[in-house]
Design an enzyme around this catalytic site. Structure first.
Site, PDB file in Angstrom:
ATOM      1  N   LYS A 133       8.081  -0.427  -7.103  1.00 18.77           N
ATOM      2  CA  LYS A 133       6.518   0.005  -6.252  1.00 18.77           C
ATOM      3  C   LYS A 133       6.939   1.305  -5.508  1.00 18.77           C
ATOM      4  O   LYS A 133       8.099   1.380  -5.775  1.00 18.77           O
ATOM      5  CB  LYS A 133       6.766  -1.167  -4.975  1.00 18.77           C
ATOM      6  CG  LYS A 133       5.891  -0.781  -3.797  1.00 18.77           C
ATOM      7  CD  LYS A 133       5.785  -2.131  -3.416  1.00 18.77           C
ATOM      8  CE  LYS A 133       4.005  -1.967  -2.249  1.00 18.77           C
ATOM      9  NZ  LYS A 133       2.835  -2.334  -2.517  1.00 18.77           N
ATOM     10  N   HIS A 141       9.819  -5.603  -1.639  1.00 20.01           N
ATOM     11  CA  HIS A 141       9.267  -5.826  -3.441  1.00 20.01           C
ATOM     12  C   HIS A 141      10.266  -4.849  -4.184  1.00 20.01           C
ATOM     13  O   HIS A 141      11.210  -4.865  -4.131  1.00 20.01           O
ATOM     14  CB  HIS A 141       7.876  -4.879  -3.188  1.00 20.01           C
ATOM     15  CG  HIS A 141       6.909  -5.496  -2.696  1.00 20.01           C
ATOM     16  ND1 HIS A 141       6.817  -5.215  -0.758  1.00 20.01           N
ATOM     17  CD2 HIS A 141       6.015  -6.472  -2.586  1.00 20.01           C
ATOM     18  CE1 HIS A 141       5.502  -5.843  -0.462  1.00 20.01           C
ATOM     19  NE2 HIS A 141       5.255  -6.444  -1.876  1.00 20.01           N
TER      20      HIS A 141
HETATM   21  P1  NAD Z   1       1.007  -1.496 -11.847  1.00 17.40           P
HETATM   22  O1  NAD Z   1       1.841   0.371 -11.848  1.00 17.40           O
HETATM   23  O2  NAD Z   1       1.868  -2.172 -12.995  1.00 17.40           O
HETATM   24  O3  NAD Z   1      -0.276  -0.590 -12.803  1.00 17.40           O
HETATM   25  C1  NAD Z   1      -0.879  -0.240 -12.318  1.00 17.40           C
HETATM   26  C2  NAD Z   1      -1.836   0.369 -13.419  1.00 17.40           C
HETATM   27  O4  NAD Z   1      -2.485   1.374 -13.397  1.00 17.40           O
HETATM   28  C3  NAD Z   1      -0.946   0.825 -14.070  1.00 17.40           C
HETATM   29  O5  NAD Z   1      -1.414   0.092 -16.027  1.00 17.40           O
HETATM   30  C4  NAD Z   1      -1.340   2.450 -15.098  1.00 17.40           C
HETATM   31  O6  NAD Z   1      -0.962   3.026 -15.960  1.00 17.40           O
HETATM   32  C5  NAD Z   1      -2.782   2.596 -14.413  1.00 17.40           C
HETATM   33  N1  NAD Z   1      -4.057   3.506 -14.013  1.00 17.40           N
HETATM   34  C6  NAD Z   1      -3.688   4.413 -14.077  1.00 17.40           C
HETATM   35  N2  NAD Z   1      -4.149   5.671 -13.278  1.00 17.40           N
HETATM   36  C7  NAD Z   1      -5.686   4.507 -13.880  1.00 17.40           C
HETATM   37  C8  NAD Z   1      -6.672   5.619 -14.278  1.00 17.40           C
HETATM   38  N3  NAD Z   1      -7.635   7.213 -13.462  1.00 17.40           N
HETATM   39  N4  NAD Z   1      -7.241   4.270 -14.938  1.00 17.40           N
HETATM   40  C9  NAD Z   1      -7.028   3.080 -15.356  1.00 17.40           C
HETATM   41  N5  NAD Z   1      -6.036   2.358 -15.363  1.00 17.40           N
HETATM   42  C10 NAD Z   1      -5.318   3.444 -14.058  1.00 17.40           C
HETATM   43  O7  NAD Z   1       1.155  -1.402 -10.979  1.00 17.40           O
HETATM   44  P2  NAD Z   1       1.091  -2.609 -10.201  1.00 17.40           P
HETATM   45  O8  NAD Z   1       1.865  -3.546  -9.356  1.00 17.40           O
HETATM   46  O9  NAD Z   1       0.136  -3.742 -10.815  1.00 17.40           O
HETATM   47  O10 NAD Z   1      -0.010  -2.376  -8.637  1.00 17.40           O
HETATM   48  C11 NAD Z   1      -1.137  -1.693  -9.095  1.00 17.40           C
HETATM   49  C12 NAD Z   1      -1.341  -1.500  -6.936  1.00 17.40           C
HETATM   50  O11 NAD Z   1      -1.923  -3.003  -7.000  1.00 17.40           O
HETATM   51  C13 NAD Z   1      -0.367  -0.818  -6.264  1.00 17.40           C
HETATM   52  O12 NAD Z   1      -0.947  -0.012  -5.167  1.00 17.40           O
HETATM   53  C14 NAD Z   1       0.344  -2.373  -5.447  1.00 17.40           C
HETATM   54  O13 NAD Z   1       0.980  -1.802  -4.006  1.00 17.40           O
HETATM   55  C15 NAD Z   1      -1.486  -2.592  -5.404  1.00 17.40           C
HETATM   56  N6  NAD Z   1      -1.571  -4.664  -5.522  1.00 17.40           N
HETATM   57  C16 NAD Z   1      -1.809  -5.109  -4.148  1.00 17.40           C
HETATM   58  C17 NAD Z   1      -1.999  -6.711  -4.189  1.00 17.40           C
HETATM   59  C18 NAD Z   1      -2.797  -7.186  -3.404  1.00 17.40           C
HETATM   60  O14 NAD Z   1      -3.302  -8.078  -3.201  1.00 17.40           O
HETATM   61  N7  NAD Z   1      -4.383  -6.589  -2.605  1.00 17.40           N
HETATM   62  C19 NAD Z   1      -1.246  -7.421  -5.341  1.00 17.40           C
HETATM   63  C20 NAD Z   1      -0.290  -7.123  -6.292  1.00 17.40           C
HETATM   64  C21 NAD Z   1       0.062  -5.320  -6.034  1.00 17.40           C
END
Ligand code: NAD
Length: 265
Positions: free
Chosen positions: A158, A154
């Site tokens: 991440k 990744h």
């Molecule tokens: P990222 O860090 O770009 O985004 C996460 C966002 O959440 C950030 O903008 C952060 O400020 C926000 N956040 C944190 N605390 C918060 C709160 N209390 N209230 C509101 N917002 C809050 O990360 P990302 O790459 O978008 O990934 C996020 C999660 O999704 C990770 O756990 C990742 O592994 C997962 N993910 C899952 C899939 C899937 O298909 N299930 C796909 C991609 C990523």
């Protein structure tokens, strides 16, 4: 259907905003970010790289849960559980893509999902969910003389490892073999490790660049090796999967569902 996006300035959050705004049958109820985040107060349309909407990034998840038909969240484990509690109070179904929950957090998620319908999946793509089913079948068919190793890569941002998808692939392989992953899991190898224990399921993790997500499950036998893999090249596949789950989850009975059910696999 009105969708509320939690963590709307994140990589997945922005992708979700774009997909919701582009979908004819969906309406954006709003988007929230962590208090103090630089995006708070910004126009949600602009944040998505589209035309101004006149709707700003907020911080009030309870209000968003009341305004939305479904909340979609990709953030971090702790805030996700906090927001799930608020969603149960509002009676609003939720789609959760967050990964990295530990065992205690996972049981909390399961307990909260007794009150409202929740879809949680570490990977929302159609391809990976098919891969999970294939890995379970292959593990059941080949048996322990084929060693199972799971490799994932990744992007450099991440924060959890191995990826939720890699762990789900490990669980699928373990299920195929009729064992619990915890009993056979080997995470990292370094130094004098001794020979590979029979039946182990090993994980290898790579981090770098802008890789959206790559997974390979290797079944290594004597004289032959079978590899099943998936490459994600665009985050839109996860956002589209999440929105498919949102359309599916509204009106279901309370409980925790996975993409297997959403996709009818
Ligand atoms: P990222 O860090 O770009 O985004 C996460 C966002 O959440 C950030 O903008 C952060 O400020 C926000 N956040 C944190 N605390 C918060 C709160 N209390 N209230 C509101 N917002 C809050 O990360 P990302 O790459 O978008 O990934 C996020 C999660 O999704 C990770 O756990 C990742 O592994 C997962 N993910 C899952 C899939 C899937 O298909 N299930 C796909 C991609 C990523």
């Amino acid at each position: 259907m009105r969708i509320g996006v939690v963590g709307c300035a994140g990589r997945m959050g922005r992708t979700l905003l774009r997909e919701v705004l582009a979908a004819e049958d969906l309406e954006l109820a709003g988007g929230v970010e962590a208090p103090g985040h630089a995006a708070v107060g910004r126009d949600l349309g602009e944040l998505a790289g589209m035309a101004r909407l006149g709707l700003q990034v907020g911080t009030d998840v309870a209000a968003l849960a009341r305004a939305a038909d479904v909340l979609v969240e990709f953030t971090l484990p702790e805030p996700t559980l906090e927001h799930l509690r608020l969603a149960t109070q509002a009676g609003t179904p939720m789609v959760i893509g967050t990964t990295g929950f530990d065992a205690a957090q996972r049981s909390e998620l399961e307990a909260l999902a007794r009150a409202i319908p929740v879809v949680w999946a570490p990977n929302m793509s159609q391809g990976v969910n098919l891969l999970l089913a294939l890995v379970e079948t292959v593990a059941r068919t080949l048996g322990v003389d084929f060693d199972i190793e799971i490799l994932e890569m990744h992007h450099r941002h991440k924060v959890d490892a191995p990826s939720g998808t890699a762990l789900a692939l490990g669980e699928a392989a373990a299920r195929g073999r009729g064992v619990a992953l915890d009993q056979v899991r080997v995470d990292a190898r370094s130094g004098h490790t001794g020979p590979r224990p029979e039946g182990a399921i090993g994980f290898a993790v790579l981090r770098g660049g802008d890789v959206v997500g790559e997974h390979v499950v290797v079944f290594a036998g004597e004289g032959e090796r079978l590899e099943l893999g998936h490459r994600a090249t665009d985050r839109r596949i996860f956002a589209r999967g999440a929105l498919r789950a949102a359309r599916w989850v509204a009106g279901r009975s309370p409980g925790l569902y996975g993409m297997r059910q959403v996709l009818g696999l």
